[in-house]
Design an enzyme around this catalytic site. Sequence first.
Site, PDB file in Angstrom:
ATOM      1  N   HIS A 400       0.842  -1.192   0.000  1.00  0.00           N
ATOM      2  CA  HIS A 400       0.000   0.000   0.000  1.00  0.00           C
ATOM      3  C   HIS A 400       0.882   1.247   0.000  1.00  0.00           C
ATOM      4  CE1 HIS A 400      -3.779  -2.051   0.368  1.00  0.00           C
ATOM      5  NE2 HIS A 400      -3.414  -2.686   1.473  1.00  0.00           N
ATOM      6  N   CYS A 449      -0.125   2.125  -5.226  1.00  0.00           N
ATOM      7  CA  CYS A 449      -1.041   3.140  -5.739  1.00  0.00           C
ATOM      8  C   CYS A 449      -0.452   4.539  -5.563  1.00  0.00           C
ATOM      9  CB  CYS A 449      -2.380   3.054  -5.024  1.00  0.00           C
ATOM     10  SG  CYS A 449      -3.295   1.548  -5.382  1.00  0.00           S
TER      11      CYS A 449
END
Length: 812
Positions: A400, A449
Amino acid sequence: MYSGKADMSRSVGSRSSESRALRVDLLKEPVLSRLCDALDKSNVKGWRRLGDVVSSDRRFQISPEEMELCSLKVLELEGSPSRMLLRLLGERGCTAGHLTDYLRTVGNEDALRCVKQPSLQVLIQPLSASVPRGHTLRLSCHARAPSPGVQYQWFKSREELPAHCGPDLVLDGVLVRDSGFYICRVNCGEVFEFSRWAQVEVLDPGARAGAGPPAAEGRLRVLIQPRPRQLAVGDTLRLECGALGRPLPRYQWHHNGAPLPNASQRILTIPNTQHAHRGRYRCEASSGNERCWTNEVHVALEDFYGLGASSNDFVQNGAPEELCATDKVALLMGNLSYMNHPPLKAPMVDVYDLTNLLRQLDFKVVSLLDLTEAEMRNAVDEFLLLLHKGVYGLLYYAGHGYENYGNSFMVPVDAPSPYRSAHCLCVQSVLQLMQDKQTGLNVFLLDMCRKRNIHDDPTPNILLRVTANIVFGYATCQDAEAFELSSSGLTNGVFLKFLKRRLLDDEKITVVLDKVAEDMGQFDPTKGKQALEIRSSLSERRALTDPVLPAHSADLALAHNRQWAKAHELPESMLLDFDCGARIQLGFAAEFSNVLVIYTHIVKKPEDMTSCQARVTDFSQELDVDPKEMNRETPEETGVYLLSDSLPQHSLYTRISGLQKLKEALVFTVVLQGTFSSLDEPVHWARSVDIGKPLIARLDLHHVVRGSSCLQTCLTPHSPSRSPAHSPSRSPAHSPTRSPALSHSPQHHGLQPGAPGPGRRSPHRLSPYLEGGAACCPRLLEGGAPGGTGVPIETTDDIEELQAVYMNSLQL
């Protein structure tokens, strides 16, 4: 393998049944054909009933769609629903032992007989080995039989060795003529089995022996080093090397830093040499999980330099000097098991695959999974210790992440929900520290991301130096997501799926990434959702395949090598003897720098003992080992999917992860459980084992905060890289604050249906991550928008103008 051995191998195959630990899709073809025939012909107890029984086990569950896929095989010529079902089960890790249990439940005796265990079973197979001339060779073969009276007979090729009729073949003072293939026949009454073939290579080093102390039993070491050669065009080039190791080492020759195709033999032969064959050669030897390199030697062609000329003369007369690195170092971090956020799958496979590829390019690799904030910071500090002038540094992160105001942030597994920059690591802070080391190339591969984090506060960009050696490879575009593909098995993320196809290409790193971007653009599942973005200030043709030529002192090189090796030292395999007369082997393997695999293997047991098992237990609570996943019969059952093919069979396996949390030496108990026909209850013996701090545990990454340079780079509030202590030269407003460590959790998101929303660029992996650092030169930033990245796009602009713009940005 010689033709005589091939005939005997078929005899072995026809008489041997498969091990319980063998995956069902890897059963020998005669066994698999009989098994499929038995299941296809039965209507009540056939493959459909087997699929229903297996579906009750969530480890190998078969979906209705997959069962329908199996049924359609009847429409194909010679199609078999059973074979398709077994292939699906094998891909999920189902073994012959599991299948035997399922077939008993189904009640299909014909199918059960196809995979039934033999009455005589070879438990310990002889291992191929490479040994030096004059040393002692030992090959071992141990079998289990339902009754006493097991007999052994060793063969070399098809020649019987009458003097060697025991489980151990021992040859003292071996000579080169002892090289060859060996096999052992095991008899018990009229039943017999053959062991596997073991290849023995006896090396005669002569005057070519490599330097270094004698290697421990089975440890890999180069014995024969290649020699420099000077040839005429058209001559035959012959380079020889040799390594000691068990199992037998594999070889891969490299030319000018790049792997040579079809050059996997100990002796490299190139007939009719041409100008393209000049340059530097060396060979990589690998055995199991170990690898080592020979010395690098130069091959010169007289016709190229001219009579009486040398390669040094050629360089001085105007030929361009080839780019090289003083060393290559890579830190790979993959976060999977997030405590407060969705778990991920792909980072484990991605980090493992990238580790193996970078090692082929001569990188010193540290690969870590599931790190907390403090552990990530300390890992970066250790990474920085290996960097110095001219080193190629590569940082890969999968997990993440997010991107705010031009800064990229990597999210630790213990980050709270919601998280802010104070809980994460800033990529640009790491780059700033790498620039302080005067590295030759800085590569960042960020598989995360890049969405904005609405919970974060605005932070100014970090000011980076203008250096023409920075490359960023973003798995997805700015303000977009990165994806991992939904799959029931282990698969790569989208970025690594295509990167690993190109990484070994001998091309400029930006060219390699351009090709990866083109490949990703043709991938239908992520087309329009995820696109690779490249940012570079690289002005030279630097490639990951560039050779390593140390430019510093030998003492400094040795110190850096020791620092890296410190985190990769495996405990030595050991033999444990118990009072009952049993002997077990305790072995170790490294899946990652912070993941250790322990396996126990029964070497010898008393004749009156009907069965025995050796289990490991009593691990430190710091490691959080799940007892349900310890001491399993197959590596897959304990979570070891990536090393299963290289681990010995007929063992019990335990996977120990999170070694970076270990504060003391790793001490555990080995419990031997034996059963006797004369006793109703099993008997237990226990021994305590201390293996010190294995692998990354030696570096003590668990410390909450070190005097870390990684924490002192970003002067902005909420930055993940500020020091927790106030500095006399800084205002209190810039002193860092750190959140308490929480826990871990996985990395990439599953690819969800649906196109991105309006204005979104194509996504890649799974969490948001920030792009570049400080805006060194606004007109070089993509799009010119405020808050752009601090990595300039590759350019040939005048350096004076570039410096002027940079100074203006500092004044602002």
